[in-house]
Design a protein around this motif. Structure first.
Motif, short mmCIF file in Angstrom:
data_model
loop_
_atom_site.label_atom_id
_atom_site.label_comp_id
_atom_site.label_asym_id
_atom_site.label_seq_id
_atom_site.Cartn_x
_atom_site.Cartn_y
_atom_site.Cartn_z
N CYS A 163 46.99 47.16 35.63
CA CYS A 163 46.88 45.94 36.42
C CYS A 163 45.44 45.43 36.42
CB CYS A 163 47.37 46.19 37.84
SG CYS A 163 47.19 44.80 38.96
N ARG A 164 44.49 46.36 36.59
CA ARG A 164 43.08 45.98 36.59
C ARG A 164 42.63 45.53 35.20
NH1 ARG A 164 41.26 50.46 38.21
NH2 ARG A 164 41.46 50.06 40.44
N SER A 165 43.17 46.17 34.17
CA SER A 165 42.78 45.80 32.81
C SER A 165 43.28 44.41 32.42
CB SER A 165 43.31 46.84 31.82
OG SER A 165 44.73 46.79 31.76
N LEU A 166 44.33 43.93 33.09
CA LEU A 166 44.85 42.59 32.83
C LEU A 166 44.06 41.50 33.53
CD1 LEU A 166 48.69 43.25 33.06
CD2 LEU A 166 47.37 42.77 31.01
N GLY A 167 43.03 41.90 34.29
CA GLY A 167 42.21 40.92 34.99
C GLY A 167 42.68 40.59 36.38
N ILE A 168 43.64 41.31 36.89
CA ILE A 168 44.13 41.08 38.25
C ILE A 168 43.18 41.72 39.25
CG2 ILE A 168 46.02 41.50 39.86
CD1 ILE A 168 47.91 41.51 37.48
N ASN A 169 42.81 40.97 40.26
CA ASN A 169 41.92 41.47 41.30
C ASN A 169 42.72 42.39 42.23
OD1 ASN A 169 40.11 41.92 43.39
ND2 ASN A 169 39.29 39.83 43.33
N THR A 170 42.57 43.69 42.06
CA THR A 170 43.36 44.62 42.87
C THR A 170 42.94 44.62 44.33
OG1 THR A 170 41.83 46.40 42.26
CG2 THR A 170 43.80 46.12 40.90
N THR A 181 44.80 41.76 45.91
CA THR A 181 46.23 42.07 45.81
C THR A 181 46.65 43.05 46.89
OG1 THR A 181 46.17 41.72 43.42
CG2 THR A 181 48.03 42.93 44.29
#
Length: 524
Positions: free
Chosen positions: A381-388, A391
């Protein structure tokens, strides 16, 4: 499989011997565990002396249940098809015994009102079965055939008739439920059905749907969810008592305060996952409860806050007996507390529908997709650029907001709040409802709430069990044991819950060809 099943598909003698041996050891273990708790009970006699009451019959029942259960697990796990064959015989016999005993109780006590109610429920259940068999099931089969062809052609798939028709019928039944209860039992007689079975179940449905956002969608194990429930209840109680604000003003405020505490909890746990996250959230729930107990100047500690104002119909009609705009006086109805409970039933039903609608809409939005990605794999999820960070915070805040709504409603319904209502056991029950129903499934969670909470309320009213097990038997003391056994059985045969649904909302339905320019050197 030679030593397990013979050519006829029946269990082999060696398997039966193994099951009997394990059942014997399970009986010994159950005897050792329950002999001091169930078989022997300390009590006081007429002379106020401490005596030991022997309950060997009840202990024997527990031992037999443990032995039979272990034997069944061994046989059913190793012999495919044996469970279904056994259920075809056991279920009809059990239904006949239950119906026969209920008929005996009704005839002996001449409870014709209860018999009429039971008859109406049986007729409604039969009509529902006819609707499912002759309307929904054929439509479902036709839909599957059309979807096979649509999937081959890459066309959009049709929705299930269960989602489009069955859930609508359930909503209509819920809207008519209080009216039917009043028509069959009268205003006062309907209180048990509307309050204990209706409102109580819907409160837990709303709480479980709120926790489902955190656990089922975002994959964050929260063991302190009851803390947000307490924040909402005490926010309503304190602001109503000190400032005189109405229910409709405090309902959104309680949700906002609970969401704020959800964000406060989210910041310390941003780097935690799994068991560590569960421990921190558990500690947070206990901190809130201990603050409520010890801050006596504000919360009155263990004495609780009483005299909380009731909810009104948008400030137009109230349910206070002494007021001029009392609901019963305005409409010329006899004075009864049932009208307030019916009004609360529709309020909590509307709140549940709001929770379901928001959950479904958010799941289809980018934030919902981000929750699902976080649930499946946080690193990916983090590697896809999503701000964990955002989230996790939005998941905690959204789930806490619905718990705050439920807490404020709980305070208005009870008129009294105390720390005893917000112990860790409540968080455990809500989490059990989510897991048993199926994480991510709103329908499954609602079914689990009906089974668990409705079963608890049914055990409270089963006084006839005292005739079977003796006058000292109290069903409430054993409800958690019964639910524990039920959870074990469900997890053995339905490990993903009643309606397990963890499939993502976004996925590739059909293979698509891509241009060769995307895979040339220099383009990835």
């Amino acid at each position: 499989m030679a030593n397990i099943e013979n050519s006829a598909g029946k269990p082999d003698a060696g398997l039966v011997r193994k099951g009997l041996i394990q059942a014997f050891f399970a009986a010994l273990l159950a005897f050792g565990m329950f002999v001091l708790y169930v078989g022997l009970k300390t009590d006081q006699n007429i002379s106020n002396e401490l005596v030991i009451v022997q309950r060997w019959g009840l202990l024997a029942i527990f031992v037999i249940i443990a032995a039979v259960g272990r034997f069944a697990v061994v046989m059913f796990a190793a012999t495919p098809g044996l469970f279904a064959t056994t259920m075809r015989v056991v279920v009809p016999i059990a239904v006949l015994l239950i119906v026969g005993y209920l008929a005996y109780v009704f005839i002996r006590e001449q409870l014709w009102g209860d018999l009429l109610t039971l008859g109406v429920l049986v007729v409604l259940a039969a009509l529902l079965g006819v609707l499912i068999k002759y309307v929904l099931l054929p439509a479902e089969e036709r839909r599957r055939e059309r979807n096979v062809e649509a999937e081959r052609l890459g066309l959009p798939l049709e929705a299930s008739p269960y989602e489009t028709h069955f859930l609508k019928a359930v909503l209509v039944a819920l809207l008519l439920y209080p009216v039917m209860a009043v028509a069959l039992r009268g205003p006062q007689g309907s209180l048990t059905f509307v309050d204990n079975f209706g409102i109580q179940i819907l409160i837990y449905v709303m709480l479980a749907w709120g926790l489902n956002i955190v656990v089922g969608l975002a994959g964050l194990l929260d063991l302190g969810y009851v803390a947000f429930y307490a924040v909402g209840a005490y926010s309503y109680a304190l602001l109503s008592s000190y400032f005189g604000l109405s229910f409709w003003v405090l309902l959104p405020l309680s949700g906002i305060f609970a969401a704020l505490w959800g964000v406060i909890l989210g910041f310390p746990v941003l780097r935690l996952r799994g068991d560590y996250l569960a421990i921190v959230t558990l500690a947070f729930g206990e901190i809130i409860r201990l603050v409520i107990i010890n801050w006596t100047d504000l919360t009155k500690g263990t004495f609780g806050i009483s005299g909380i104002a009731k909810a009104s119909v948008f400030g137009i009609w109230t349910f206070d007996v002494g007021k001029v705009n009392n609901f019963a006086k305005v409409f010329g109805l006899p004075s009864s507390s049932a009208y307030y409970k019916i009004f609360l039933f529709y309020v909590i039903l509307a709140l549940c529908m709001l929770t379901a609608y928001v959950t479904i809409r958010l799941r289809r939005m980018p934030i919902g997709r981000a929750w699902e990605a976080l649930r499946e794999d946080e690193i990916a999820c983090r590697s896809l650029g999503i701000n964990t960070v955002t989230t996790k915070l939005t998941a905690f805040a959204t789930g806490a907001m619905f718990a705050g709504f439920a807490g404020s409603f709980f305070a208005a319904r009870q008129g009294f709040v105390s720390p005893e209502s917000f112990v860790f056991l409540e968080s455990a029950v809500i989490l059990a409802i989510v897991v048993l129903g199926g994480m991510g499934s709103l329908t499954g969670i609602a079914i689990a709430a009906i089974v668990m909470v409705g079963g608890t309320e049914a055990l409270r009213s089963m006084d006839f069990l005292k005739e079977i097990f003796g006058p000292t038997f109290t069903p409430e003391l054993y409800r958690m044991l019964i639910f524990g056994l039920a959870m074990v059985v469900v997890m053995l045969f339905k490990p993903r819950g009643f309606v397990g649904s963890r499939s993502p909302t976004a996925f590739l339905k059909a293979r698509k060809a891509i241009s060769g320019s995307f895979i040339k050197e220099g383009h990835g």
